[in-house]
Design an enzyme around this catalytic site. Structure first.
Site, PDB file in Angstrom:
ATOM      1  N   LYS A 263       0.862  -1.191   0.000  1.00  0.00           N
ATOM      2  CA  LYS A 263       0.000   0.000   0.000  1.00  0.00           C
ATOM      3  C   LYS A 263       0.895   1.236   0.000  1.00  0.00           C
ATOM      4  O   LYS A 263       1.747   1.384   0.874  1.00  0.00           O
ATOM      5  CB  LYS A 263      -0.905  -0.011   1.240  1.00  0.00           C
ATOM      6  CG  LYS A 263      -1.662   1.310   1.454  1.00  0.00           C
ATOM      7  CD  LYS A 263      -2.606   1.261   2.666  1.00  0.00           C
ATOM      8  CE  LYS A 263      -3.200   2.624   2.967  1.00  0.00           C
ATOM      9  NZ  LYS A 263      -4.109   2.629   4.121  1.00  0.00           N
ATOM     10  N   ASP A 268      -2.623  10.213   3.452  1.00  0.00           N
ATOM     11  CA  ASP A 268      -4.023   9.810   3.613  1.00  0.00           C
ATOM     12  C   ASP A 268      -4.740  10.834   4.496  1.00  0.00           C
ATOM     13  O   ASP A 268      -4.643  10.787   5.723  1.00  0.00           O
ATOM     14  CB  ASP A 268      -4.075   8.413   4.251  1.00  0.00           C
ATOM     15  CG  ASP A 268      -5.504   7.923   4.459  1.00  0.00           C
ATOM     16  OD1 ASP A 268      -6.439   8.539   3.895  1.00  0.00           O
ATOM     17  OD2 ASP A 268      -5.679   6.903   5.169  1.00  0.00           O
ATOM     18  N   LYS A 275     -10.044  12.754   8.117  1.00  0.00           N
ATOM     19  CA  LYS A 275      -9.526  12.283   9.407  1.00  0.00           C
ATOM     20  C   LYS A 275      -9.480  13.442  10.405  1.00  0.00           C
ATOM     21  O   LYS A 275      -9.305  14.585  10.003  1.00  0.00           O
ATOM     22  CB  LYS A 275      -8.087  11.775   9.232  1.00  0.00           C
ATOM     23  CG  LYS A 275      -7.970  10.406   8.612  1.00  0.00           C
ATOM     24  CD  LYS A 275      -6.526   9.933   8.642  1.00  0.00           C
ATOM     25  CE  LYS A 275      -6.401   8.566   7.999  1.00  0.00           C
ATOM     26  NZ  LYS A 275      -7.138   7.510   8.703  1.00  0.00           N
ATOM     27  N   ASP A 286       1.703   6.333   5.425  1.00  0.00           N
ATOM     28  CA  ASP A 286       0.710   5.424   4.855  1.00  0.00           C
ATOM     29  C   ASP A 286       1.205   4.755   3.561  1.00  0.00           C
ATOM     30  O   ASP A 286       0.473   4.005   2.926  1.00  0.00           O
ATOM     31  CB  ASP A 286      -0.616   6.172   4.614  1.00  0.00           C
ATOM     32  CG  ASP A 286      -1.831   5.284   4.840  1.00  0.00           C
ATOM     33  OD1 ASP A 286      -1.693   4.248   5.513  1.00  0.00           O
ATOM     34  OD2 ASP A 286      -2.909   5.616   4.305  1.00  0.00           O
ATOM     35  N   ASP A 345     -12.105   6.998   3.629  1.00  0.00           N
ATOM     36  CA  ASP A 345     -10.896   6.766   4.416  1.00  0.00           C
ATOM     37  C   ASP A 345     -10.460   5.293   4.374  1.00  0.00           C
ATOM     38  O   ASP A 345      -9.352   4.954   4.782  1.00  0.00           O
ATOM     39  CB  ASP A 345     -11.125   7.222   5.864  1.00  0.00           C
ATOM     40  CG  ASP A 345      -9.825   7.414   6.628  1.00  0.00           C
ATOM     41  OD1 ASP A 345      -8.758   7.415   5.984  1.00  0.00           O
ATOM     42  OD2 ASP A 345      -9.886   7.574   7.861  1.00  0.00           O
ATOM     43  N   GLU A 347      -9.361   3.605   1.970  1.00  0.00           N
ATOM     44  CA  GLU A 347      -8.857   3.704   0.597  1.00  0.00           C
ATOM     45  C   GLU A 347      -7.785   2.669   0.274  1.00  0.00           C
ATOM     46  O   GLU A 347      -7.613   2.288  -0.878  1.00  0.00           O
ATOM     47  CB  GLU A 347      -8.318   5.114   0.338  1.00  0.00           C
ATOM     48  CG  GLU A 347      -6.887   5.393   0.827  1.00  0.00           C
ATOM     49  CD  GLU A 347      -6.691   5.211   2.333  1.00  0.00           C
ATOM     50  OE1 GLU A 347      -7.673   5.385   3.082  1.00  0.00           O
ATOM     51  OE2 GLU A 347      -5.567   4.880   2.756  1.00  0.00           O
ATOM     52  N   ARG A 349      -7.514  -0.506   0.829  1.00  0.00           N
ATOM     53  CA  ARG A 349      -8.012  -1.762   0.248  1.00  0.00           C
ATOM     54  C   ARG A 349      -8.402  -1.591  -1.206  1.00  0.00           C
ATOM     55  O   ARG A 349      -8.403  -2.552  -1.985  1.00  0.00           O
ATOM     56  CB  ARG A 349      -9.167  -2.305   1.104  1.00  0.00           C
ATOM     57  CG  ARG A 349     -10.362  -1.408   1.196  1.00  0.00           C
ATOM     58  CD  ARG A 349     -11.246  -1.730   2.390  1.00  0.00           C
ATOM     59  NE  ARG A 349     -10.692  -1.235   3.647  1.00  0.00           N
ATOM     60  CZ  ARG A 349     -11.273  -1.389   4.840  1.00  0.00           C
ATOM     61  NH1 ARG A 349     -12.426  -2.031   4.939  1.00  0.00           N
ATOM     62  NH2 ARG A 349     -10.708  -0.914   5.927  1.00  0.00           N
TER      63      ARG A 349
HETATM   64  N1  BES Z   1      -4.243   4.590   6.831  1.00  0.00           N
HETATM   65  C1  BES Z   1      -5.360   4.287   7.627  1.00  0.00           C
HETATM   66  C2  BES Z   1      -5.082   3.285   8.743  1.00  0.00           C
HETATM   67  C3  BES Z   1      -4.085   3.690   9.794  1.00  0.00           C
HETATM   68  C4  BES Z   1      -4.522   4.159  11.011  1.00  0.00           C
HETATM   69  C5  BES Z   1      -2.726   3.516   9.594  1.00  0.00           C
HETATM   70  C6  BES Z   1      -3.605   4.504  11.982  1.00  0.00           C
HETATM   71  C7  BES Z   1      -1.803   3.858  10.574  1.00  0.00           C
HETATM   72  C8  BES Z   1      -2.247   4.351  11.775  1.00  0.00           C
HETATM   73  C9  BES Z   1      -6.492   3.715   6.764  1.00  0.00           C
HETATM   74  O1  BES Z   1      -6.544   4.167   5.467  1.00  0.00           O
HETATM   75  C10 BES Z   1      -7.791   4.076   7.413  1.00  0.00           C
HETATM   76  O2  BES Z   1      -8.024   5.232   7.563  1.00  0.00           O
HETATM   77  N2  BES Z   1      -8.580   3.071   7.786  1.00  0.00           N
HETATM   78  C11 BES Z   1      -9.829   3.296   8.408  1.00  0.00           C
HETATM   79  C12 BES Z   1     -10.836   2.337   7.814  1.00  0.00           C
HETATM   80  C13 BES Z   1     -12.254   2.584   8.240  1.00  0.00           C
HETATM   81  C14 BES Z   1     -12.746   3.907   7.694  1.00  0.00           C
HETATM   82  C15 BES Z   1     -13.128   1.468   7.757  1.00  0.00           C
HETATM   83  C16 BES Z   1      -9.679   3.047   9.908  1.00  0.00           C
HETATM   84  O3  BES Z   1      -8.980   2.111  10.285  1.00  0.00           O
HETATM   85  O4  BES Z   1     -10.211   3.810  10.683  1.00  0.00           O
HETATM   86 ZN    ZN Z   2      -7.641   5.955   5.190  1.00  0.00          ZN
HETATM   87 ZN    ZN Z   3      -4.707   4.768   4.625  1.00  0.00          ZN
END
Ligand code: BES
Ligand code: ZN
Ligand code: ZN
Length: 497
Positions: A263, A268, A275, A286, A345, A347, A349
């Site tokens: 990834k 992000d 966020k 990220d 968010d 994204e 996947r």
């Molecule tokens: N990049 C983030 C995940 C992340 C969080 C990485 C903290 C490192 C530290 C990812 O893209 C994300 O935002 N995931 C969301 C998914 C949700 C919206 C289903 C999450 O985990 O909150």
């Molecule tokens: Zn995200």
């Molecule tokens: Zn992300």
């Protein structure tokens, strides 16, 4: 740093040198090592260590009574090998700080993996990321004189390997620590091109936004179109199964093709599902999965491991713009499945669905994807353990074992089918959010895009790629987690008969 691996112990207790790390199997041998200088000198040396530049180091024994080394502060949950890394790291940190020109390490009785751990520790101490400081200061260069006895030739070879591995770890860390203004997808591509150019046997294919759209890699397009920085997908390929004469080897495993998918969100923001500010700056990391994939393939090719391996870096910036994907939008992924973007968010996947498809196209038999994918994984396992999901027990076990060999911890998580229904959408085939089990849902989503009959493991490195406080031998920032395990995995797969 300089590593001098020698058969004989040439260091003198005096001069501007410091005796630092002793590693002997039996305490008797400890004196034997120094016998050339006479028994009394042993005491002098020890006293020198206590009174001299290493006065604040502890002298401890670990692993029963046959290992003696300094600063081996035992910490819970840390393996014996990792203790060695940490001891070497702390020692080297002190040597740098106190500007000690030469440190002698007596390692003739160390096992190969112990020696390797120590050298890794020394390298970690030399890393610093001060590119953004107004004044950069070069680290004081310490020479480590390794007294290796009969192990000299073997240790020299190991040290060369460690140098390659650490170069890769440093590459990953530098890319991850660089801020998004300076490392956007096109800039990542430039870095990858340079690496491909200077790594014999490594070829590169780059797809820009137009090509991605034309070929139906719509995960990248969907995520990246809101940014002024266009998305890219990079495929790096290496075939180490060809012998020097250009012939293919005939071993059974020469059919194996390990594809590492990473990834690569150079930033992000969360997109329109923005966020909160507190957790945003860390999103420079990220793209850790892509950086790790690039670093690993560089090392695998440099080490000329006899395996076929590729790396796919899925690069995009998740930003807000007038072209950003809107919640509720539906796109068709590369494998034909339709996806509703429930949360912009989630994204990672989406770009990974393209990366998995590409892995299939290049003929993967084994796919390992790495992604800072979910906050849920951070909450589940924290910064010390990476949770992984796999459809193949053998691959999963290899990851755990290879991780253990290089002091990276993995924990197997379930691809729980009971939660699969939560990914179903009313209009589209799938949506990009699922059940409350966030890390599992993300993995189940990815599984929908894994090519058939392919062993696959998904490593959620959200907690382990980047630390907000110093941990083991990493200060604030990127850890380089995963690089060594991937190299070890390639080595293991190559060695299989
Ligand atoms: N990049 C983030 C995940 C992340 C969080 C990485 C903290 C490192 C530290 C990812 O893209 C994300 O935002 N995931 C969301 C998914 C949700 C919206 C289903 C999450 O985990 O909150
Ligand atoms: Zn995200
Ligand atoms: Zn992300």
């Amino acid at each position: 740093m300089k590593l001098n691996i020698t058969t004989a112990e040439t260091t003198k207790a005096s001069e501007n040198k410091a005796y630092a790390l002793f590693f002997v199997k039996e305490s008797v041998q400890f004196s034997k090592i120094l016998s050339a200088k006479g028994e009394s000198q042993v005491e002098t040396v020890l006293k020198g260590m206590k009174d001299g530049p290493f006065e604040d180091l502890e002298f401890l024994e670990i692993d029963g009574c046959n290992t003696l080394f300094v600063d081996a502060a035992k910490e819970r949950g840390i393996s014996a090998l990792d203790h060695l890394r940490m001891a070497a790291y702390r020692l080297a940190k002190r040597a740098i700080k106190k500007q000690i020109a030469c440190v002698s390490l007596f390692l003739a009785d160390a096992a190969d993996e112990q020696f390797k751990a120590i050298v890794h520790g020394l390298y970690y101490a030399g890393y610093k990321f001060d590119a953004y400081k107004s004044k950069q200061k070069k680290n004081f260069e310490v020479t480590y004189e390794i007294v290796a006895g009969s192990r000299t030739a073997a240790f020299k070879k190991i040290a060369e390997e460690v140098a390659v591995e650490q170069k890769a770890v440093t590459l990953a860390k530098n890319l991850i620590n660089t801020c998004a203004a300076d490392l956007y997808p096109a800039e990542f591509v430039e870095n990858a091109k340079t690496i491909a150019k200077y790594t014999p046997g490594l070829s590169i294919k780059v797809r820009n936004m137009k090509q991605l759209e034309k070929e139906g890699f719509m995960g990248h397009v969907t995520v990246g179109k809101g940014s002024s920085h266009e998305p890219y997908m990079i495929t790096l390929s290496y075939d180490g199964t060809k012998s020097a004469a250009g012939k293919k080897t005939t071993s059974r495993t020469s059919r194996d093709h390990l594809v590492i998918v990473g990834k690569g969100l150079t930033f992000d923001t969360g997109g329109l599902c923005l966020k909160p500010p507190k957790s945003m700056p860390e999103m420079i990391s990220d793209m850790s999965g892509a950086a790790t994939a690039l670093a690993a393939i560089q090392a695998i090719a440099t080490l000329k491991l006899p395996i076929k391996a590729s790396a796919v870096c899925c690069l995009a910036e998740n930003a807000i713009g007038n072209k950003s994907v809107l919640p509720g939008d539906i796109f068709t992924a590369k494998n034909g499945k339709t996806v509703m973007v429930d949360n912009t968010d989630a994204e990672g996947r989406l770009v990974l669905s393209d990366g998995l498809a590409e892995a299939g196209h290049v003929g993967a038999t084994h796919i390992v994807d790495l992604a800072t994918l979910t906050g849920a994984m951070v909450r589940a396992l924290g910064y010390a353990v990476t949770g992984f999901f796999s459809n193949d027990d053998d691959l999963g076990l290899k990851i755990i074992n290879c991780g253990e060999a290089c002091c990276e911890k993995f924990w197997s998580m379930p691809l729980e089918e009971e939660y699969a229904d939560a990914l179903k959408d009313k209009f589209a085939d799938l949506k990009n959010t699922g059940s409350d089990a966030g890390a599992i849902s993300a993995a189940l989503f990815l599984q929908e895009f894994v090519p058939e009959n392919t062993a696959w493991a998904h490593l959620d490195i959200a907690g382990t790629a980047f630390v907000s406080k110093s941990w083991k031998y990493t200060e604030y920032g990127a850890t380089g987690f995963g690089v060594q395990t991937l190299i070890e995995l390639a080595r293991e797969m190559a060695n299989e008969t």
